[in-house]
Design a protein around this motif. Structure first.
Motif: not given
Length: 206
Positions: A62-63, A104-108, A112-113
């Motif tokens: 994800d990142r 940010s809709a993804k879990e975890g 802000e990141w």
């Protein structure tokens, strides 16, 4: 005098692309210099990887995906500034706000990141947030072909847009009407923004 930087945001298949292109066509017909731009730009180096990811042909953390989407915008940052400074207005289909709202809709994943990689990109003069019901757009042709076209996920994305909304330069747009009605409602808002942008400095995110 510089051009305006206008972004259309919202969930998938709510009519943003159609309206972007209609507004560009309208502005050009009145002699206003403008261009259409969309993100992710799948023709770019990063865009080809993103395209495979969205079409579920490949898997990425994800990142890493979030930073790819951000890099896609940074690839066009010089072009955005150059066009605007030369007096060309940009009507843009999705931007940093989509990147943050979707990741940010993804879990975890922290909102802000997600914003950090966007800091320093040009800030739009206007963000038009298209409001539509997920249960309505999910009935449109092609729904589900891309990775993020899932009802529950889209609802979370819409909630995140509300967290990002800044009333000083965001306007909510009712996207439920006919294509023609939505375009007519947009025109005065777009023209007003083009006029105001002439005397304003182009600011940066966030």
């Amino acid at each position: 005098m510089r051009g305006a930087f206008i972004v259309f945001e919202g969930g998938d298949r709510c009519g943003k692309t159609t309206q972007c292109k209609r507004i560009v066509e309208y502005l050009k017909s009145t002699g206003i210099a403008c261009e259409y731009m969309n993100f992710p730009d799948r023709s770019l180096t990063t865009g080809k990887i993103i395209n495979d990811y969205l079409l579920k042909k490949t898997e990425l953390p994800d990142r890493a995906v979030h930073l790819l989407f951000s890099a896609n915008r940074w690839e066009l940052e010089p072009k955005i500034r150059s066009l605007i400074n030369r007096g060309t207005s940009l009507i843009v289909d999705r931007y940093s706000y989509s990147g943050v709202a979707f990741t940010s809709a993804k879990e975890g994943m922290d909102l802000e990141w997600c914003k950090l990689a966007e800091i320093g990109l040009p800030r739009p003069d206007l963000v038009c947030l298209f409001k539509s019901r997920v249960d309505v757009v999910s009935q449109r042709n092609g729904w589900g072909e891309e990775r993020y076209e899932k009802t529950d996920f889209q609802k979370k994305v819409c909630e995140n847009f509300q967290l990002l909304k800044d009333p000083s330069y965001w306007q909510e747009i009712d996207a439920v009407g006919s294509i023609e009605e939505v375009t007519e409602n947009l025109k005065p808002l777009i023209l007003e923004t083009l006029e105001k942008a002439k005397s304003r400095k182009l600011e940066n995110l966030w």
